[in-house]
Each structure stands twice: as C-alpha cells, then as structure tokens.
Design a protein around this motif. Structure first.
Motif, PDB file in Angstrom:
ATOM      1  N   ILE A 153       0.825  -1.201   0.000  1.00  0.00           N
ATOM      2  CA  ILE A 153       0.000   0.000   0.000  1.00  0.00           C
ATOM      3  C   ILE A 153       0.869   1.265   0.000  1.00  0.00           C
ATOM      4  O   ILE A 153       0.462   2.300  -0.533  1.00  0.00           O
ATOM      5  N   SER A 154       2.077   1.187   0.535  1.00  0.00           N
ATOM      6  CA  SER A 154       2.971   2.346   0.515  1.00  0.00           C
ATOM      7  C   SER A 154       3.457   2.638  -0.899  1.00  0.00           C
ATOM      8  O   SER A 154       3.523   3.810  -1.312  1.00  0.00           O
ATOM      9  N   LEU A 155       3.810   1.598  -1.647  1.00  0.00           N
ATOM     10  CA  LEU A 155       4.215   1.809  -3.041  1.00  0.00           C
ATOM     11  C   LEU A 155       3.058   2.370  -3.857  1.00  0.00           C
ATOM     12  O   LEU A 155       3.244   3.266  -4.690  1.00  0.00           O
ATOM     13  N   TYR A 156       1.864   1.857  -3.598  1.00  0.00           N
ATOM     14  CA  TYR A 156       0.689   2.408  -4.282  1.00  0.00           C
ATOM     15  C   TYR A 156       0.534   3.892  -3.954  1.00  0.00           C
ATOM     16  O   TYR A 156       0.290   4.723  -4.837  1.00  0.00           O
ATOM     17  N   GLY A 157       0.681   4.238  -2.672  1.00  0.00           N
ATOM     18  CA  GLY A 157       0.519   5.629  -2.254  1.00  0.00           C
ATOM     19  C   GLY A 157       1.508   6.563  -2.925  1.00  0.00           C
ATOM     20  O   GLY A 157       1.161   7.692  -3.283  1.00  0.00           O
ATOM     21  N   PHE A 196       2.837   6.352  -5.920  1.00  0.00           N
ATOM     22  CA  PHE A 196       2.517   6.639  -7.319  1.00  0.00           C
ATOM     23  C   PHE A 196       1.092   7.164  -7.512  1.00  0.00           C
ATOM     24  O   PHE A 196       0.811   7.823  -8.511  1.00  0.00           O
ATOM     25  N   ALA A 197       0.215   6.904  -6.549  1.00  0.00           N
ATOM     26  CA  ALA A 197      -1.142   7.447  -6.639  1.00  0.00           C
ATOM     27  C   ALA A 197      -1.187   8.901  -6.178  1.00  0.00           C
ATOM     28  O   ALA A 197      -1.978   9.698  -6.696  1.00  0.00           O
ATOM     29  N   TYR A 198      -0.327   9.256  -5.213  1.00  0.00           N
ATOM     30  CA  TYR A 198      -0.331  10.611  -4.656  1.00  0.00           C
ATOM     31  C   TYR A 198       1.103  11.156  -4.555  1.00  0.00           C
ATOM     32  O   TYR A 198       1.579  11.488  -3.461  1.00  0.00           O
ATOM     33  N   PRO A 199       1.798  11.264  -5.675  1.00  0.00           N
ATOM     34  CA  PRO A 199       3.181  11.763  -5.619  1.00  0.00           C
ATOM     35  C   PRO A 199       3.274  13.212  -5.150  1.00  0.00           C
ATOM     36  O   PRO A 199       4.327  13.648  -4.688  1.00  0.00           O
ATOM     37  N   GLU A 200       2.158  13.951  -5.274  1.00  0.00           N
ATOM     38  CA  GLU A 200       2.153  15.329  -4.803  1.00  0.00           C
ATOM     39  C   GLU A 200       2.081  15.404  -3.282  1.00  0.00           C
ATOM     40  O   GLU A 200       2.322  16.465  -2.689  1.00  0.00           O
ATOM     41  N   VAL A 201       1.762  14.293  -2.627  1.00  0.00           N
ATOM     42  CA  VAL A 201       1.643  14.248  -1.167  1.00  0.00           C
ATOM     43  C   VAL A 201       2.860  13.577  -0.536  1.00  0.00           C
ATOM     44  O   VAL A 201       3.459  14.105   0.403  1.00  0.00           O
TER      45      VAL A 201
END
Length: 259
Positions: free
Chosen positions: A149-153, A155-160
C-alpha cells in the motif's frame, strides 16, 4: 516516550481505529516537523501492543539518526483478512491461495484505494491542523502488505508523499496490478525518494523465499525507472519479522532524509 492516541473511523471497515501520534517531547510544540505515516501502527513503537510481541521502536531510530520528525502510526485491523483487504488496492482472487489465513471468501483486497484516499483527504488534513507540521514534507513507511500500500501511495499521490519506504514488501499480493500501475505512472520528480528491501529468508504462509525475492526484484526495477533517488537492498539472512525491520530503520531514515 509520549504517544498521543486518538480514534478515527476508517471508512473501509466503518469501525474506530487507534492512531498513535509521536512527537519528540524535547522539541517546542510550535516547531514545524515533517510527518512520517506508518501502517500496522500497533507494531510501530512498543512490543506491548505489537501483534507478535516485538515493536519497531521507531522513536529510538529517530533519536539514533537525530531526525526531528513526527510519527503517525495507523493501527491495522485486528482480523488478518481485513488487513489484506485494506492494504491491497485491487481485488485479487489469487490472494486466497497465498495468504497465511484460511478463509471461505471468494476474493480478498480492493479497499486499499479507499484507505489511501482517507489518509490523504481526512487524516493528513487533521494532523496538519492539530500539530505544527511541514505539510509538503510527508513520508510513508510500511512492511509486508504495508509495503504494497505504501508503493501504491507513492505513485497514486506523488504530490503528497515525497518519501516512501517499502520493507519486505509482499510483492506477490496484487503483483500484476501493482506492477502495471507503476509502469504506467509518470516519472516522479528528483525530490522523491523510495527505499525498498527484502531478506533472503522471508516466508509467510505458502510464500517462499524465492517468491519474495523475485517479486521484489521486479517491482524494484520498475520503481527505479520512475524514481531517480531509489534504493533496493537484499538483506542476507533476514526473515519476515518486526525485529528485522527495527534493525534497518536507522539506515532507512538516513537514506530517506539525507540532503
């Protein structure tokens, strides 16, 4: 050590979840700090609350590397199958044959996107409003399914999330979907950092050392094509356990926060 515990309703299960917040007590309350979000929050600090009797003792790692940062540790669900649901962004029938928990379910996973949306759009704004933080300096760290889930996060929210560490990632979970998601994502900025690792003796349920080594290698290569500052370590003899992750935390924090 001073930890503030709050409860928040995580929408994936619609039940209260403990969130443990650590801020170094020796620092002024109004000093703005970077924030590190961590999964499996009951395992992040003391072994008294950890699932398997040993905690990461992350607060000690912060002091070891003299890093001024806050930790926001989100407890995972008590039920192991619910944890798979929450940390897997995609439904994955193959998970049924690979998990360490027997189940009569037909599918597992698929709540990870909602869980991550909640962190970004509800939990983070709350933390930034209640504490002195640097809202643009946000890190995420997870192990095993928490690595997924961290890897997903990232690339899903690179601005965060500008920094992510995925330790001993259960790369066999959602493998094809996660790999495709990373490969289709745009390259990240030079400010992003990603750390990944895996031990040579990692097993869980029916998954073998080779399953962990192969899937992590493939995912790490995909990440390295997208993230300029990416590291991947293979740890000789390391097993799948909190004690191993605790040992590695100081070096991981040094890499993530090096100037």
């Amino acid at each position: 050590m001073s930890i503030t515990e709050i409860e928040r309703l995580v929408p994936t299960l619609e039940m209260p979840r403990t969130i443990r917040i650590y801020r170094p007590t020796e620092l002024p309350a109004d000093e703005a700090l970077p924030v590190i979000y961590m999964h499996d929050g009951q395992n992040v600090f003391s072994g008294e609350t950890a699932s398997f009797g040993k905690g990461w003792e992350v607060h000690h790692a912060l002091h070891t590397v003299q890093l001024h940062a806050m930790i926001v540790a989100i407890d995972s669900p008590d039920d192991g199958m619910d944890r798979y649901d929450e940390y897997a962004p995609w439904t994955d029938e193959a998970l049924l044959m690979r998990t360490a928990y027997p189940s009569h379910r037909k599918t597992i996973g698929g709540n990870g996107k909602q869980y991550m949306h909640w962190i970004v759009h509800e939990l983070k704004p709350y933390i930034d409003a209640q504490y002195a933080t640097i809202p643009t300096d946000t890190t995420m760290i997870g192990s095993s399914m928490g690595g997924v889930i961290s890897l997903y996060g990232l690339f899903a929210y690179p601005e965060v999330f500008t920094r992510v560490a995925a330790l001993s990632t259960a790369g066999w979970a959602n493998f094809s979907s996660l790999l495709e998601f990373i490969e289709r994502s745009p390259g990240l900025s030079e400010d992003h950092r990603c750390y990944m690792d895996v031990g040579t003796k990692e097993v869980s349920g029916p998954m073998t050392e080779n399953d962990y080594l192969h899937t992590n290698e493939v995912l790490a290569k995909a990440v390295q094509k997208k993230v300029q500052q990416a590291a991947y370590e293979i740890i000789p003899g390391a097993v799948h356990h909190e004690t191993e992750w605790a040992k590695r935390m100081p070096d991981i924090l040094r890499f993530l926060f090096s100037s």
